[in-house]
Design a protein around this motif. Structure first.
Motif, mmCIF file in Angstrom:
data_model
loop_
_atom_site.group_PDB
_atom_site.id
_atom_site.type_symbol
_atom_site.label_atom_id
_atom_site.label_comp_id
_atom_site.label_asym_id
_atom_site.label_seq_id
_atom_site.Cartn_x
_atom_site.Cartn_y
_atom_site.Cartn_z
ATOM 1 N N ILE A 158 3.398 -12.321 6.492
ATOM 2 C CA ILE A 158 2.895 -11.082 7.095
ATOM 3 C C ILE A 158 2.517 -10.075 6.020
ATOM 4 N N PHE A 159 3.341 -9.927 5.006
ATOM 5 C CA PHE A 159 3.158 -8.860 4.028
ATOM 6 C C PHE A 159 2.440 -9.293 2.760
ATOM 7 N N GLY A 160 2.085 -10.572 2.665
ATOM 8 C CA GLY A 160 1.323 -11.040 1.512
ATOM 9 C C GLY A 160 2.184 -11.300 0.301
ATOM 10 N N ARG A 161 1.532 -11.274 -0.870
ATOM 11 C CA ARG A 161 2.208 -11.592 -2.134
ATOM 12 C C ARG A 161 3.030 -10.389 -2.593
ATOM 13 N N LEU A 162 4.318 -10.642 -2.836
ATOM 14 C CA LEU A 162 5.234 -9.582 -3.254
ATOM 15 C C LEU A 162 5.975 -9.991 -4.517
ATOM 16 N N ASN A 163 6.211 -9.018 -5.381
ATOM 17 C CA ASN A 163 7.065 -9.233 -6.543
ATOM 18 C C ASN A 163 8.472 -8.750 -6.198
ATOM 19 N N SER A 164 9.357 -8.688 -7.189
ATOM 20 C CA SER A 164 10.741 -8.293 -6.893
ATOM 21 C C SER A 164 10.806 -6.860 -6.369
ATOM 22 N N ARG A 165 9.981 -5.988 -6.900
ATOM 23 C CA ARG A 165 9.977 -4.601 -6.435
ATOM 24 C C ARG A 165 9.500 -4.521 -4.982
ATOM 25 N N GLY A 166 8.442 -5.248 -4.661
ATOM 26 C CA GLY A 166 7.958 -5.293 -3.284
ATOM 27 C C GLY A 166 8.954 -5.950 -2.350
ATOM 28 N N GLY A 167 9.662 -6.960 -2.856
ATOM 29 C CA GLY A 167 10.693 -7.617 -2.051
ATOM 30 C C GLY A 167 11.839 -6.681 -1.723
ATOM 31 N N TYR A 168 12.203 -5.829 -2.679
ATOM 32 C CA TYR A 168 13.274 -4.864 -2.412
ATOM 33 C C TYR A 168 12.815 -3.835 -1.377
ATOM 34 N N ALA A 169 11.566 -3.396 -1.491
ATOM 35 C CA ALA A 169 11.017 -2.476 -0.489
ATOM 36 C C ALA A 169 11.018 -3.129 0.885
ATOM 37 N N LEU A 170 10.712 -4.426 0.927
ATOM 38 C CA LEU A 170 10.708 -5.159 2.194
ATOM 39 C C LEU A 170 12.100 -5.196 2.817
#
Length: 192
Positions: A158-170
């Motif tokens: 759903i949210f596309g490609r995420l790095n560790s920072r984006g994963g934490y936001a998720l």
């Protein structure tokens, strides 16, 4: 036949991207664009609210499975979950991301698999709460152990490609999406 199948698949991918665009925008605008400290506060706020709701609610109400109304981020299958089942679902997501985020931070790309595996919590009760507290404390503590600067990524459907920072936001966004579901489940199942 192969070309027609390829075209059909491309149309499906484009439709999914359009369907998921509001969710991606929400993740970016409300969570990823904010500081890590803000995401920690958002996450901790959701944890505290869930703790307060559970502490103030009788056990049978927390196990009740009357369906909630449509809510953002709550799929039709999730609408019939008890408050405890929703918390158990969050536990499973937290545990998975606790395994993924350090790998991303170390620069490794990760395959997260089918996220539908998180959509089938079993009937459960108060036993979910100690695990919830443990996992929440570990997630809240990640900024003390990870740099959130690694180049590893994973692709969320759903949210596309995420790095560790984006994963934490998720993680913060995901838990906050389920708070209204838990609150509504308690309200509906608390009615005589």
């Amino acid at each position: 036949a192969s070309m027609a199948g390829d075209v059909l698949q491309a149309v499906r991918v484009a439709a999914a991207m359009l369907d998921n665009a509001p969710a991606r925008l929400l993740l970016w605008a409300r969570y990823r664009s904010r500081s890590l400290a803000t995401n920690v506060r958002q996450f901790n706020s959701a944890v505290a609210e869930i703790e307060e709701l559970v502490a103030a609610t009788p056990e049978p109400v927390l196990r009740g499975r009357r369906p909630v109304s449509a809510l953002p981020g709550v799929t039709p299958i999730m609408r019939g979950w008890s408050a405890y089942m929703t918390i158990d679902h969050c536990n499973d997501v937290h545990e998975s991301l606790l395994g993924v985020l350090p790998q991303l931070d170390a620069g490794r790309d990760v395959e997260i698999g089918d996220i539908g595996r998180f959509d089938h919590p079993a009937e459960c009760g108060a036993e979910v709460m100690p695990r919830f507290r443990d996992l929440a404390a570990r997630i809240a503590g990640l900024p003390q152990t990870l740099s959130f600067s690694g180049h590893g990524t994973f692709v969320h459907p759903i949210f596309g490609r995420l790095n560790s920072r984006g994963g934490y936001a998720l993680v913060a966004m995901h838990l906050q999406l389920h708070v209204p579901q838990i609150r509504q489940s308690i309200a509906i199942n608390g009615q005589a």
